[in-house]
Design a protein around this motif. Structure first.
Motif, PDB file in Angstrom:
ATOM      1  N   UNK A   1       0.862  -1.195   0.000  1.00  0.00           N
ATOM      2  CA  UNK A   1       0.000   0.000   0.000  1.00  0.00           C
ATOM      3  C   UNK A   1       0.896   1.242   0.000  1.00  0.00           C
ATOM      4  N   UNK A   2       1.190   1.776  -1.178  1.00  0.00           N
ATOM      5  CA  UNK A   2       2.103   2.925  -1.252  1.00  0.00           C
ATOM      6  C   UNK A   2       1.645   4.124  -0.434  1.00  0.00           C
TER       7      UNK A   2
ATOM      8  N   UNK B   1       7.459  -0.544  11.707  1.00  0.00           N
ATOM      9  CA  UNK B   1       6.032  -0.255  11.560  1.00  0.00           C
ATOM     10  C   UNK B   1       5.525  -0.925  10.297  1.00  0.00           C
ATOM     11  N   UNK B   2       4.230  -1.225  10.275  1.00  0.00           N
ATOM     12  CA  UNK B   2       3.632  -1.837   9.096  1.00  0.00           C
ATOM     13  C   UNK B   2       2.298  -2.459   9.439  1.00  0.00           C
ATOM     14  N   UNK B   3       1.544  -2.819   8.396  1.00  0.00           N
ATOM     15  CA  UNK B   3       0.267  -3.483   8.599  1.00  0.00           C
ATOM     16  C   UNK B   3       0.464  -4.849   9.232  1.00  0.00           C
ATOM     17  N   UNK B   4      -0.579  -5.350   9.876  1.00  0.00           N
ATOM     18  CA  UNK B   4      -0.550  -6.720  10.372  1.00  0.00           C
ATOM     19  C   UNK B   4      -0.430  -7.680   9.196  1.00  0.00           C
TER      20      UNK B   4
ATOM     21  N   UNK C   1       0.214   4.135   2.425  1.00  0.00           N
ATOM     22  CA  UNK C   1       0.638   3.893   3.807  1.00  0.00           C
ATOM     23  C   UNK C   1       2.139   4.155   3.943  1.00  0.00           C
ATOM     24  N   UNK C   2       2.896   3.734   2.943  1.00  0.00           N
ATOM     25  CA  UNK C   2       4.339   4.010   2.949  1.00  0.00           C
ATOM     26  C   UNK C   2       4.583   5.508   2.979  1.00  0.00           C
ATOM     27  N   UNK C   3       3.839   6.249   2.155  1.00  0.00           N
ATOM     28  CA  UNK C   3       3.992   7.699   2.123  1.00  0.00           C
ATOM     29  C   UNK C   3       3.702   8.321   3.483  1.00  0.00           C
ATOM     30  N   UNK C   4       2.666   7.842   4.154  1.00  0.00           N
ATOM     31  CA  UNK C   4       2.332   8.366   5.468  1.00  0.00           C
ATOM     32  C   UNK C   4       3.473   8.121   6.461  1.00  0.00           C
ATOM     33  N   UNK C   5       4.020   6.934   6.409  1.00  0.00           N
ATOM     34  CA  UNK C   5       5.122   6.614   7.319  1.00  0.00           C
ATOM     35  C   UNK C   5       6.355   7.461   7.016  1.00  0.00           C
TER      36      UNK C   5
END
Length: 331
Positions: free
Chosen positions: A137-138, A205-208, A140-144
């Motif tokens: 999920x890019x 950090x990351x999704x389950x 989500x990567x951007x948010x991190x």
């Protein structure tokens, strides 16, 4: 004859003391200096108890009343008093939290005004993303990445499950940013990752379901983090990590495993800092009209992308972040 009250001479017998009073000593705001306090490193938090490392022994502690509302999180350096022996049933008190050199924050969503500190005093944010099952999920990567830059942490992309899909497309999309990355499949391929973690405090950090706990178990075998299946479509299932916890690496340094997240709110980050976290777009934003929110038709970023300076997907991601912060579009 009893004289009227106003005409009597009063003495100590006339002083009334309320029962249950603790004493008449005046209150003071002066706090004890706790000069005998020892320094500890918070490695875990569980229901009001803090596990701290003090000179290679593990000490259980609670927050002292004088801390007030100041929170204590994994990664904090704290001052401890009381029973710091580390013996069973021993309990110390945290009387001071030392100044933090960094703090990784997030909010529940992009409109939530209350930020939460996840980890303190980290050096590096390791964004763990599976190349398949679940799909990357890019956004989500951007948010991190935005959170990392805001906290002053160095970002590192860790791409797992390379046996299921090629990393080339995802790596290519972040190549213009110069974000470092490692690709992993199994424990035998962790040499490069170990090299990037050595002598640093790194937060995972990351999704389950992306493999964080599997990585931790490979890097620190005695960690024994639970690994379980999570439905990649619904997100339901037993999420393997329920709280942040720090593990010391055999080669030196620390890794902090965090619970799997479904969202990473950025309400605490100013819009200008969000744009600055997209260096491939930040230069183009300098040509925007005054007070441009980058969501209007006259935004110069459209022309910047059309000229080939950045990818359209990156601009779409930036605009979704900015719109989500304003509550105008869900992420």
């Amino acid at each position: 004859m009893t004289l009227p009250r106003r005409l009597r001479d009063f003495d100590e017998d006339d002083v009334r003391v309320r029962p249950g009073r603790r004493g008449s000593r005046p209150r003071t705001r002066r706090r004890p200096a706790h000069e005998d306090a020892v320094t500890g490193f918070v490695t875990a938090v569980d229901r009001g108890r803090y596990r701290c490392l003090v000179d290679e022994r593990v000490v259980t502690a609670m927050r002292a009343r004088e801390l007030g509302r100041k929170g204590v999180v994994v990664g904090d350096r704290v001052a401890l008093v009381g029973d710091v022996s580390g013996e069973p049933d021993a309990l110390a008190r945290i009387v001071r939290v030392e100044p933090r050199r960094s703090a990784l924050r997030r909010t529940a969503d992009d409109t939530d005004p209350f930020e939460r500190i996840i980890v303190a005093n980290a050096d590096q944010l390791v964004i763990v993303t599976a190349l398949a099952d679940p799909e990357p999920r890019p956004r989500m990567i951007d948010r991190c990445l935005v959170a990392a830059y805001d906290a002053g942490l160095d970002p590192l992309l860790c791409l797992t499950k390379s046996d299921l899909a090629s990393p080339d497309e995802l790596v290519g999309s972040y190549a213009p940013l110069g974000v470092p990355y490692v690709v992993t499949h199994h424990a035998a391929e962790l040499g490069e990752l170990r090299g990037r973690l050595g002598d640093r405090v790194s937060v995972l950090v990351g999704h389950s379901g992306v493999g964080k706990s599997t990585l931790v178990n490979a890097l620190v075998p005695e960690a024994r983090r639970a690994v379980s299946h999570v439905n990649v479509v619904t997100g339901r299932g037993r999420h393997t990590s329920s709280s942040a916890i720090a593990f010391e690496l055999p080669e030196g340094g620390w890794i902090i495993d965090t619970p799997g997240v479904r969202s990473f709110g950025l309400a605490h980050v100013e819009p200008s800092k969000v744009v600055a976290s997209f260096p491939d777009l930040a230069e183009g934003a300098e040509h925007c009209p005054s007070h441009c929110n980058h969501l209007q038709p006259d935004c110069a970023l459209d022309g910047w992308v059309a000229e080939g300076h950045a990818d359209q997907a990156r601009l779409d991601s930036l605009r979704r972040l900015l719109a989500s912060r304003e509550g105008t579009e869900p992420d």
